[in-house]
Scaffold this motif. Structure first.
Motif, mmCIF file in Angstrom:
data_model
loop_
_atom_site.group_PDB
_atom_site.id
_atom_site.type_symbol
_atom_site.label_atom_id
_atom_site.label_comp_id
_atom_site.label_asym_id
_atom_site.label_seq_id
_atom_site.Cartn_x
_atom_site.Cartn_y
_atom_site.Cartn_z
ATOM 1 N N SER A 1 33.685 30.067 34.172
ATOM 2 C CA SER A 1 34.794 30.949 34.529
ATOM 3 C C SER A 1 36.130 30.360 34.069
ATOM 4 O O SER A 1 36.976 31.057 33.485
ATOM 5 N N GLU B 1 28.292 38.272 29.109
ATOM 6 C CA GLU B 1 28.661 38.968 30.338
ATOM 7 C C GLU B 1 27.421 39.140 31.211
ATOM 8 O O GLU B 1 26.384 39.582 30.741
ATOM 9 N N GLN C 1 36.763 30.349 30.192
ATOM 10 C CA GLN C 1 37.113 31.631 29.597
ATOM 11 C C GLN C 1 38.618 31.875 29.626
ATOM 12 O O GLN C 1 39.109 32.815 29.001
ATOM 13 N N ASN C 2 39.340 31.037 30.363
ATOM 14 C CA ASN C 2 40.806 31.087 30.369
ATOM 15 C C ASN C 2 41.313 30.036 29.395
ATOM 16 O O ASN C 2 41.356 28.842 29.697
ATOM 17 N N LYS D 1 35.163 36.746 37.340
ATOM 18 C CA LYS D 1 35.993 37.119 36.196
ATOM 19 C C LYS D 1 36.623 38.492 36.366
ATOM 20 O O LYS D 1 37.811 38.683 36.064
ATOM 21 N N TYR D 2 35.854 39.462 36.862
ATOM 22 C CA TYR D 2 36.336 40.846 36.854
ATOM 23 C C TYR D 2 36.739 41.385 38.228
ATOM 24 O O TYR D 2 37.393 42.428 38.310
ATOM 25 N N THR E 1 29.504 34.631 37.784
ATOM 26 C CA THR E 1 30.569 34.522 36.787
ATOM 27 C C THR E 1 31.232 35.875 36.561
ATOM 28 O O THR E 1 32.461 35.977 36.451
#
Length: 308
Positions: free
Chosen positions: A263, A30, A266-267, A113-114, A109
């Protein structure tokens, strides 16, 4: 304590180590950190060497004195001031007094992501080359200070949802900053042609990869395409990007590709083959070689490390 070497692209983890901060809270998967500079134990007066990080940063100075320098421009650090930098220019900090100064850092990233893929649409100032530091009202600083304390509290928790919560709080903080600072934004290089070229390139780079990701286009841009978009010769565009940011245009494109790749990986629902074509690679092997060259592990290994 001094950053004795000029670092081409200083990562968050390298920053922690250079400042002798504990890395116990640092999660390599992260790209986010927050700490108060009074926890570092600087020997004052302190001056860092010139360095160019590969992350965004906000500095919230409640009480402290010093100087911030970006390229050839210097600013005095004042109480109740907010400083913003992005991965672009070399900078230096020096401190004469540190009482309460919060530093928040995050990479692209983490933002994607968030906070979301449209983060640069919501917060265009993140792409700007240099933003002047801003002294804010007592009330506004209290608002940001309250949010920062919540972020710091969540950061120190070892909970599965901490980064999701931090992402929401960071979005609130960015909206507050946009409303109170961006409205009268006055960049240092306003009207400078070279800076406008850099800003236009960054925005086009971002939009192009969003279009690749969404399937609107299926061919990755070359340097020539970015040059054509601004009616420039590719050699001139490359020269401006290198001279203004310290990083050549191919490095910008490669870093953007890598950020989008991480990114997407991570999916777990998106096949690697689909990611390959989304990012403009013609063969999965080409994408895998590119990713491994920059990250040291294959896309599959990277995906597994995020879904243990």
């Amino acid at each position: 304590m001094e950053l004795t070497d000029q670092i081409e692209s200083n990562s968050l983890f390298e920053l922690y180590k250079a400042l002798n901060l504990s890395v116990s809270l640092f999660d390599l998967t992260e790209g986010f950190t927050i700490f108060n500079l009074n926890e570092v134990g600087f020997e004052l007066p302190y001056k860092s060497a010139s360095f160019r990080p590969n992350f965004f940063s906000f500095l919230f100075v409640k009480e402290g004195k010093g100087q911030y320098r970006i390229d050839e421009h210097s600013f005095e650090v004042e109480p109740h001031s907010i400083y913003f930098t992005n991965p672009s220019n070399y900078r230096t900090f020096s401190w004469r007094e540190i009482q309460d100064i919060v530093l928040i850092t995050f990479d692209e990233t983490f933002l994607k992501k968030y906070i979301g893929e449209d983060v640069y649409t919501d917060f265009p100032f993140l792409l700007s080359e240099v933003v002047r530091p801003k002294v804010v009202t007592d009330n506004f600083f209290l608002e940001t200070d309250s949010i920062n304390r919540q972020i710091l509290k969540e950061y120190r928790k070892n909970t599965p949802s901490r980064y999701k919560i931090i992402g929401h709080l960071l979005a609130v903080l960015l909206f507050k900053i946009k409303e109170h600072i961006w409205t009268d934004y006055n960049p240092i290089y306003e009207g400078n042609r070279s800076s406008q070229i850099v800003i236009s390139f960054k925005r086009l780079l971002e939009q192009h990869y969003r279009d690749l990701n969404s399937g609107k286009i299926d061919m990755a841009f070359r340097v020539q395409d970015y040059a054509n978009a601004q009616n420039l010769h590719p050699n001139y565009l490359s020269s401006v990007i290198k001279s203004k940011t310290g990083k050549n245009i191919m490095a910008w494109i490669a870093e953007k590709t890598l950020t989008e790749a991480k990114s997407l990986l991570q999916n777990a629902s998106i096949p690697v083959k689909e990611i390959t074509y989304k990012l403009g690679f013609t063969e999965t092997a080409h994408f895998s070689n590119f990713f491994k060259k920059h990250e040291g592990i294959s896309p599959i290994q990277y995906r597994k490390s995020h879904h243990l």
